[in-house]
Design a protein around this motif. Structure first.
Motif, mmCIF file in Angstrom:
data_model
loop_
_atom_site.group_PDB
_atom_site.id
_atom_site.type_symbol
_atom_site.label_atom_id
_atom_site.label_comp_id
_atom_site.label_asym_id
_atom_site.label_seq_id
_atom_site.Cartn_x
_atom_site.Cartn_y
_atom_site.Cartn_z
ATOM 1 N N ARG A 161 0.857 -1.190 0.000
ATOM 2 C CA ARG A 161 0.000 0.000 0.000
ATOM 3 C C ARG A 161 0.893 1.239 0.000
ATOM 4 N NH1 ARG A 161 -4.684 -0.955 4.422
ATOM 5 N NH2 ARG A 161 -5.321 1.039 3.554
ATOM 6 N N PRO A 162 0.599 2.193 -0.895
ATOM 7 C CA PRO A 162 1.414 3.408 -0.894
ATOM 8 C C PRO A 162 1.200 4.199 0.391
ATOM 9 C CG PRO A 162 -0.393 3.579 -2.493
ATOM 10 C CD PRO A 162 -0.461 2.207 -1.904
ATOM 11 N N ARG A 163 2.201 5.003 0.739
ATOM 12 C CA ARG A 163 2.099 5.814 1.955
ATOM 13 C C ARG A 163 1.241 7.048 1.682
ATOM 14 N NH1 ARG A 163 5.383 3.890 5.663
ATOM 15 N NH2 ARG A 163 7.129 2.586 5.024
ATOM 16 N N GLY A 164 0.870 7.727 2.729
ATOM 17 C CA GLY A 164 0.107 8.961 2.571
ATOM 18 C C GLY A 164 -1.313 8.824 3.085
ATOM 19 N N LEU A 165 -1.979 9.984 3.196
ATOM 20 C CA LEU A 165 -3.339 10.021 3.726
ATOM 21 C C LEU A 165 -4.321 9.193 2.907
ATOM 22 C CD1 LEU A 165 -4.152 13.672 4.843
ATOM 23 C CD2 LEU A 165 -4.242 11.575 6.215
ATOM 24 N N ARG A 166 -4.048 9.164 1.587
ATOM 25 C CA ARG A 166 -4.961 8.512 0.669
ATOM 26 C C ARG A 166 -5.210 7.041 1.049
ATOM 27 N NH1 ARG A 166 -6.319 9.502 -4.874
ATOM 28 N NH2 ARG A 166 -6.916 7.574 -5.890
ATOM 29 N N ARG A 167 -4.213 6.438 1.700
ATOM 30 C CA ARG A 167 -4.342 5.028 2.036
ATOM 31 C C ARG A 167 -5.526 4.762 2.950
ATOM 32 N NH1 ARG A 167 0.363 2.543 4.062
ATOM 33 N NH2 ARG A 167 -0.736 1.240 5.533
ATOM 34 N N TRP A 168 -5.961 5.788 3.690
ATOM 35 C CA TRP A 168 -7.088 5.592 4.602
ATOM 36 C C TRP A 168 -8.414 5.879 3.904
ATOM 37 C CZ3 TRP A 168 -5.081 2.827 8.085
ATOM 38 C CH2 TRP A 168 -3.777 3.070 8.505
ATOM 39 N N LEU A 169 -8.380 6.735 2.873
ATOM 40 C CA LEU A 169 -9.616 7.105 2.181
ATOM 41 C C LEU A 169 -9.954 6.116 1.068
ATOM 42 C CD1 LEU A 169 -8.829 10.921 1.815
ATOM 43 C CD2 LEU A 169 -10.397 9.852 3.459
ATOM 44 N N LYS A 170 -8.950 5.746 0.327
ATOM 45 C CA LYS A 170 -9.182 4.890 -0.838
ATOM 46 C C LYS A 170 -7.988 3.944 -0.941
ATOM 47 C CE LYS A 170 -10.672 5.439 -5.620
ATOM 48 N NZ LYS A 170 -10.790 6.372 -6.730
ATOM 49 N N GLN A 217 -5.132 1.485 -1.751
ATOM 50 C CA GLN A 217 -4.543 1.143 -3.045
ATOM 51 C C GLN A 217 -3.372 0.186 -2.867
ATOM 52 O OE1 GLN A 217 -3.652 5.166 -4.455
ATOM 53 N NE2 GLN A 217 -5.156 4.844 -6.078
ATOM 54 N N VAL A 218 -2.964 -0.356 -4.009
ATOM 55 C CA VAL A 218 -1.765 -1.199 -4.036
ATOM 56 C C VAL A 218 -0.824 -0.617 -5.084
ATOM 57 C CG1 VAL A 218 -2.884 -2.822 -5.642
ATOM 58 C CG2 VAL A 218 -0.831 -3.531 -4.405
ATOM 59 N N GLU A 219 0.467 -0.653 -4.746
ATOM 60 C CA GLU A 219 1.482 -0.100 -5.638
ATOM 61 C C GLU A 219 2.514 -1.177 -5.949
ATOM 62 O OE1 GLU A 219 3.551 4.182 -5.781
ATOM 63 O OE2 GLU A 219 4.041 3.025 -3.977
ATOM 64 N N PHE A 220 2.920 -1.220 -7.192
ATOM 65 C CA PHE A 220 3.903 -2.199 -7.658
ATOM 66 C C PHE A 220 5.299 -1.600 -7.569
ATOM 67 C CE2 PHE A 220 6.206 -3.312 -11.742
ATOM 68 C CZ PHE A 220 6.649 -4.572 -11.345
ATOM 69 N N GLY A 221 6.180 -2.314 -6.921
ATOM 70 C CA GLY A 221 7.570 -1.876 -6.864
ATOM 71 C C GLY A 221 8.470 -2.901 -7.541
ATOM 72 N N PHE A 222 9.392 -2.411 -8.364
ATOM 73 C CA PHE A 222 10.274 -3.304 -9.113
ATOM 74 C C PHE A 222 11.691 -2.784 -8.971
ATOM 75 C CE2 PHE A 222 12.417 -4.328 -13.183
ATOM 76 C CZ PHE A 222 12.355 -5.702 -13.110
ATOM 77 N N ASP A 223 12.523 -3.545 -8.309
ATOM 78 C CA ASP A 223 13.899 -3.105 -8.042
ATOM 79 C C ASP A 223 13.911 -1.710 -7.411
ATOM 80 O OD1 ASP A 223 14.991 -5.426 -8.943
ATOM 81 O OD2 ASP A 223 15.508 -4.673 -10.932
ATOM 82 N N GLY A 224 12.918 -1.453 -6.555
ATOM 83 C CA GLY A 224 12.865 -0.172 -5.860
ATOM 84 C C GLY A 224 12.180 0.935 -6.641
ATOM 85 N N ASN A 225 11.812 0.705 -7.889
ATOM 86 C CA ASN A 225 11.105 1.716 -8.691
ATOM 87 C C ASN A 225 9.608 1.418 -8.709
ATOM 88 O OD1 ASN A 225 13.530 3.078 -9.603
ATOM 89 N ND2 ASN A 225 13.916 1.225 -10.800
ATOM 90 N N HIS A 226 8.830 2.456 -9.063
ATOM 91 C CA HIS A 226 7.369 2.309 -9.132
ATOM 92 C C HIS A 226 6.906 2.774 -10.507
ATOM 93 C CE1 HIS A 226 8.349 2.660 -4.809
ATOM 94 N NE2 HIS A 226 7.487 1.656 -4.738
ATOM 95 N N PRO A 227 6.987 1.880 -11.505
ATOM 96 C CA PRO A 227 6.727 2.319 -12.875
ATOM 97 C C PRO A 227 5.261 2.565 -13.208
ATOM 98 C CG PRO A 227 7.311 -0.010 -12.838
ATOM 99 C CD PRO A 227 7.465 0.489 -11.444
#
Lengths: 95, 304
Positions: B66-75, B77-87
């Motif tokens: 889950r990405p960081r930030g306030l949004r995580r509580w409102l909506k 989400q899931v974020e894909f990380g690849f070798d430390g990047n988020h394409p």
């Protein structure tokens, strides 16, 4: 008006694979791959060594196919040359 | 040791911490994710895949979180990380497992250039493989799932891997991704198969996954020669019909449907044309799965 001359584009470096009446041609220079019918491929082969006038290309092709050069055949080959132009395989610098 | 040797709870604990390394086909992936639905999806659909010891070579390091930030509580989400990047942009949290499938495809298509990677399903029988290149909506995955449920071996439902070394097709058996009405069709058609949950309102509509048969996973090291290229097209009410397509036209279609043909240059052209020399090519119209399977079962190898 000078006669139209055709030649392959500078750097054109083809790899050709033929199946029956069609072929695919990969240009090492541009990285493009094209689908050519047997007549278009023959035109490419005829231009491989040097440029040729349009009339000579058409008459040579007619000799090979044992057909008369009439208007229909003329435009038939011209259409293929124009297609080679659009594919950036052949060019006609004096037009 | 296979992945299902771990309980779901143990799997989730490992995914949340150091990650789980497992092998699918020729690739090894290290997956990290604290998301429970990812653990459940992996446990259900990848349980038969071999675990790989830490310290061995890993092709892809993937993280779904889950990405960081306030949004995580409102909506959520899931974020894909690849070798430390988020394409990619994040997706709704409920789509975490489908995101793993999509991004795993992306990892392979964009990085595995020892293969010519073509968008298409592959199935095999008696050492002979059929590639099914087709655009979305053609019924490719449904047909692939049906064939697999009737004795054909699953190589892949999405990525045909053609080895640059020898031109052979390399298996990548993973869950078959089904869309919309195909999910229920296959649940009826392949009653013994295992299906994951359905995910609504994804960018591709409703998505569901059919587990790869055990035999396909266990034989993932057995390559096969491409024998047929069959471009399927589902259309209601049509008779199953194979129509020959010229090798040159099919070669162009495969090149256009490849993820890395242009990048491979001359090597891609050579391996593709050499493969086409030994293949028969068809367009295939069908409306009933039984007829489609009968047609595939009757396919004959190239006369040489």
């Amino acid at each position: 008006m000078s006669e139209r001359v055709w030649q392959l584009v500078d750097g054109f470096d083809p790899l050709i694979h033929v199946w029956d009446s069609e072929s695919v041609i990969y240009d090492r220079f541009s990285g493009n791959t094209h689908l050519l019918d047997v007549l278009s491929l023959r035109l490419v082969e005829m231009l491989a060594n040097d440029g040729m006038s349009e009339n000579r290309l058409i008459s040579t092709m007619a000799d090979e196919l044992v057909v008369e050069v009439d208007d229909e055949f003329f435009s038939y080959i011209q259409m293929r040359l124009d297609a080679l132009l659009k594919l950036n395989i052949a060019q006609s610098p004096n037009v | 040791m296979n992945l299902d040797a771990l309980s779901v709870e143990k799997l989730q604990q490992k995914l949340s911490t150091e990650g789980v390394i497992f092998r699918t086909g020729p690739f090894t992936v290290c997956l990290q994710s604290p998301i429970e639905s990812v653990a459940r999806g992996i446990h259900l659909l990848y349980g038969q895949y071999p675990l790989v010891e830490a310290g061995e070579f890993v092709d892809f390091y993937v993280r779904l979180a889950r990405p960081r930030g306030l949004r995580r509580w409102l909506k959520p989400q899931v974020e894909f990380g690849f070798d430390g990047n988020h394409p990619f942009k994040p997706l709704p949290l409920v789509q975490a497992f489908p995101m793993f499938e999509w991004t795993f495809n992306w990892c392979i298509a964009n990085h595995m250039h020892r293969y010519l990677v073509v968008h298409g399903a592959v199935v095999e029988r008696n050492g002979m493989a059929a590639i099914l290149p087709a655009p979305p909506g053609s019924g490719k995955s449904t047909l692939c799932a049906a064939l697999v449920s009737r004795g054909w071996r699953l190589f892949s439902d999405e990525l045909a891997l053609i080895s640059l070394h020898d031109g052979q097709l390399v298996p990548l058996p993973r869950p078959v991704s089904l869309k919309n009405e195909s999910i229920d069709i296959m649940k009826d058609y392949a009653a013994d198969a295992v299906f994951g949950p359905s995910y609504l309102d994804t960018k591709k509509g409703t998505i569901g996954h059919m587990k790869s048969p055990l035999e396909s996973v266990e034989r993932a090291g057995e390559h096969a020669k491409a024998t047929w290229i069959v471009m399927p097209k589902y259309a209601s009410g049509v008779e199953a019909c194979l129509t020959p397509v010229s090798k040159a036209k099919m070669c162009m279609l495969l090149a256009e449907n490849s993820f890395n043909y242009s990048l491979l240059g001359e090597a891609g052209f050579k391996i593709l044309t050499e493969m086409m020399d030994g293949c028969e090519s068809y367009r295939f119209d069908y409306s009933h799965l039984d007829d489609a399977i009968a047609t595939f079962d009757a396919l004959e190898p190239t006369a040489e």
